[in-house]
Design a protein around this motif. Sequence first.
Motif, PDB file in Angstrom:
ATOM      1  N   ARG A 206      41.924  28.921  37.972  1.00  0.00           N
ATOM      2  CA  ARG A 206      43.117  27.591  38.729  1.00  0.00           C
ATOM      3  C   ARG A 206      44.148  27.819  38.271  1.00  0.00           C
TER       4      ARG A 206
ATOM      5  N   ARG B 271      42.327  31.480  43.235  1.00  0.00           N
ATOM      6  CA  ARG B 271      41.964  30.296  44.219  1.00  0.00           C
ATOM      7  C   ARG B 271      40.674  29.796  43.911  1.00  0.00           C
TER       8      ARG B 271
ATOM      9  N   ARG C 279      37.795  30.396  45.802  1.00  0.00           N
ATOM     10  CA  ARG C 279      36.528  31.735  45.758  1.00  0.00           C
ATOM     11  C   ARG C 279      36.906  32.779  45.055  1.00  0.00           C
ATOM     12  N   GLN C 280      39.141  33.014  44.338  1.00  0.00           N
ATOM     13  CA  GLN C 280      38.418  33.351  43.317  1.00  0.00           C
ATOM     14  C   GLN C 280      38.285  33.599  41.766  1.00  0.00           C
TER      15      GLN C 280
ATOM     16  N   LEU D 246      35.898  31.420  41.405  1.00  0.00           N
ATOM     17  CA  LEU D 246      33.920  32.007  41.255  1.00  0.00           C
ATOM     18  C   LEU D 246      33.886  33.121  41.138  1.00  0.00           C
ATOM     19  N   ALA D 247      34.252  33.657  41.989  1.00  0.00           N
ATOM     20  CA  ALA D 247      33.839  35.323  42.195  1.00  0.00           C
ATOM     21  C   ALA D 247      34.160  36.113  40.811  1.00  0.00           C
TER      22      ALA D 247
END
Length: 277
Positions: free
Chosen positions: A176, A181, A183-184, A186-187
């Motif tokens: 972060r 972001r 979502r990024q 996490l993915a």
Amino acid sequence: MKMRPILWLFLPAALLLAAFIVLPSFDLFRASVFDPEFSTKHFQRLFERGVYLDVMWRTIRVSLAVAVLCTVIGYPVAFFINLQPRRRQTILLFLILIPMWMSILIRTYAWIVVLGRDGLVNEALAALGFTTEPVQMLFTSGAVLAAMVQILLPIQILTCYAAMTEIDLDLIRAARVLGARPRQALARVFLPLSLDGTLTGLVIIFMLSMGFFITPALLGGRQDRMIANLIEFQVQRLNWSFAAALGVVLLVLTVAMIVLLRAGGRMLARRILKGGL
């Protein structure tokens, strides 16, 4: 030649594997090809009749569906538990473990009460005015699938949770800080790190599903029979060699599917790391 001291530590495990896995597997294979003389007629019968091939394909299909559904449902649940404070995590894990205190037989009978003609679901549908006659839910493929997912879901949740607790959440914070972001982060960080444990859970669920017997027998119809039900039927008829042949095929299919699932999981992990998904 003296054995090194550390190798003695592996001796109990090797003896247990030999006594409970290797020797029974060899005996199973021996029983499938000696009746009493050497013969491959049981395997020929198995692969020449469409009904047995249908049962094999159904067993794989149902087991895959149960494993995927448990993963799709269990991963978000494990992720949610992992984000909670430590005390709340303990309570939630305790609640998930409660169903596992009961045997599979009792949990399957509970589904008969829920899905029967006078069961809770039919009474709720009638009370809400959706139906005037009881809906046939027992002895269907849907009933078998729902019950198997409910029975095996805690295993996948606990496996995913165990993998997630090993992940350093500072890595997500670092991503972060570097501009990713949520979502990024996490993915690209959390998901790949938890994928190995998730895949292990999926494989465990698949293995257990391949040998399921009680749930398809009680909740499914004739069209829902799996290989374990066929083995039980042959044993009742004292057709030991054909039952052993079915057992060998079940073992080989399970091992082959596990290899394919592991290979597919590694390929998926590489694609995620490269940003292909």
